[in-house]
Write an enzyme that holds these catalytic residues in place. Structure first.
Site, PDB file in Angstrom:
ATOM      1  N   GLU A  13       2.410  11.048   5.703  1.00 21.27           N
ATOM      2  CA  GLU A  13       3.347  10.119   5.066  1.00 21.27           C
ATOM      3  C   GLU A  13       3.092   8.765   5.710  1.00 21.27           C
ATOM      4  OE1 GLU A  13       6.057   7.527   4.879  1.00 21.27           O
ATOM      5  OE2 GLU A  13       7.427   8.945   5.830  1.00 21.27           O
ATOM      6  N   CYS A  33       9.627   2.966   5.673  1.00 22.35           N
ATOM      7  CA  CYS A  33       8.593   3.112   4.648  1.00 22.35           C
ATOM      8  C   CYS A  33       9.193   3.141   3.254  1.00 22.35           C
ATOM      9  CB  CYS A  33       7.784   4.385   4.899  1.00 22.35           C
ATOM     10  SG  CYS A  33       6.848   4.382   6.439  1.00 22.35           S
TER      11      CYS A  33
END
Length: 461
Positions: free
Chosen positions: A234, A268
């Site tokens: 990720e 993020c």
């Protein structure tokens, strides 16, 4: 980079740790391998009991560990407490659901009648020690969303946390130990980034997961590919936040501010690119800018603080360089945009308009409280701008037109589409991205199965 707690409020080094040497690292690898041999045979009921105990302890520790996180990386303390609570919730969710998520599956007999088997089933078995390379921005949550499913599946964990959150990393090992997990089930490796490659190459480590920067992801993926080991990545995100004319503009604007500055913008999945239909662009821009200007920036230990310091001096420098490059290339600063005087690694909530493709900030992730504003002539252009990014983690769309919703869900290149709300992770929902945001999924049933040996069991007649 030293392994140390450095308070981002004033740059003061509060505590420094010696990196583990080869001998201690080897001892921990041996322990992980040995523990896995027996832990893998425990029942779901026993694992769930231990994980529930860990959740209870985390709830008891919520205030103290929140202060540790805030001291180490500057997260506003109220958000830090919420992060701890979310981790306890995820632990309980996996404790309660893992047995069903990993239950044996039997195909319909009519589908396998020509296979020659009297019975066929699919069983999910653990892989072994899994290396987790984790970032500082959500120092509890990023780890727990890996650890909870991994431990419930029967794996054991090795944590290489970011070097600026060592106290949080050591707390996590202690938490699982106090909960009663066997020694070696979850261990923290206080090591530098340079040591990760050798550990990933070790045959005793069966897989790896990384949340972090694109360069770090590339390095781990390259080594894992060479060693033929499973990885979940990720990486960065530059999520679009699209506002169409039918949207509830007041609500969209209020959520937009929160979506941009959650965790001081160091997330993020924070919305970063605000793409607004021309019919409502000016009204949105005015309200959004006003909302960003109204935020309170200050001491993250203060309950009234909305935006704390960035986690590192280098992070602030990188963010300022992106803003300065955009301004030199013609971007308009609607608010913020200048480094403040005084101690600490603060950066003001900032809104930039007039973004063009030749600006670095159009292609790179702005990891801090900086929003970029785009004007879209219609739905087609909104989709084009949203997809004009190397990243594809998540997305937010605001519209009450169902045809527009269908189009966004069909065409946006992202791992998630959140309609009339901001992106958030939840233990029951799969989480991950596409393009340079990485691959694989965390959370939900998809996440717990990522580090399982999906085994076909065939019985002859």
């Amino acid at each position: 980079m030293p392994i140390a707690t450095v308070n981002p409020v004033n740059g003061e080094t509060l505590r420094t740790y010696e990196a583990m040497g080869e001998e201690e690292t080897e001892r921990r690898l041996q322990l992980a391998e040995a523990t896995f041999r027996t832990y893998r045979t425990t029942t779901f009921e026993e694992r769930a009991r231990l994980l529930h105990r860990a959740a209870d302890l985390l709830d008891e520790d919520r205030r103290s560990i929140a202060e540790v996180m805030t001291t180490e990386m500057g997260k506003p303390v109220g958000q830090a407490r919420a992060e701890a609570a979310k981790c306890a919730k995820a632990m309980r969710w996996y404790a309660d659901h893992a047995a069903d998520l990993l239950a044996d599956e039997e195909p319909d007999p009519s589908d396998v009648k020509d296979s020659g088997a009297s019975r066929v089933l699919v069983r999910y078995r653990p892989l072994g020690p899994v290396l987790a390379v984790m970032p500082w921005n959500f120092p509890l949550w990023q780890v727990v969303r890996f650890a909870a499913p991994a431990l419930m599946a029967g794996n054991v964990g090795l944590l290489k946390h970011a070097s600026n959150v060592p106290q949080t990393a050591l707390y996590l090992e202690d938490l699982f130990h106090r909960a009663g997990f066997p020694e070696g089930c979850f261990q923290t490796l206080l090591i530098g980034s340079a040591a990760v490659d050798d550990i990933l190459r070790d045959e005793r480590v069966k897989a790896a997961t990384l949340t972090g920067s694109e360069p770090a992801g590339r390095a781990v993926a390259a080594t894992a590919g060479e060693m033929v080991k499973k990885t979940v990545l990720e990486l960065g995100g530059s999520d679009p936040f699209v506002v169409m004319p039918s949207a509830d503009l007041d609500r969209a604007t209020a959520v937009a501010v929160t979506a941009r500055v959650q965790n001081t913008g160091q997330s993020c999945i924070a919305a970063k690119r605000f793409i607004v239909h021309t019919d409502v662009h000016d009204a949105f821009a005015e309200r959004f800018t006003r909302g960003m200007q109204a935020l309170t920036t200050g001491d993250p230990m203060d309950e009234d603080t909305d935006v704390g310091p960035l986690a590192s001096e280098q992070g602030r420098k990188d963010l300022a360089e992106l803003v300065d490059d955009a301004v030199r290339s013609g971007a308009r600063v609607l608010c913020g945009g200048e480094l403040p005087d005084g101690p600490g690694w603060y950066y003001p909530p900032t809104v930039l308009a007039g973004i063009t493709r030749d600006m670095r900030i159009h292609r790179e992730e702005a990891f801090g409280p900086v929003a970029t504003l785009y004007r879209a002539a219609d739905l087609d252009e909104a989709v084009l701008i949203a997809n004009d990014s190397p990243f594809g983690l998540s997305s937010n769309v605001w519209t009450r037109d169902e045809a527009e919703v269908d189009r966004f869900v069909r065409d946006l290149e992202a791992g998630g589409v959140f309609v009339n709300g901001m992106t958030a992770s939840h233990p029951a929902l799969p989480f991950g991205g596409v393009k340079r945001s990485g691959y694989g999924r965390e959370l939900s049933g998809h996440g717990i199965r990522e580090f399982c040996n999906i085994t076909t069991v065939w019985h002859g007649a």
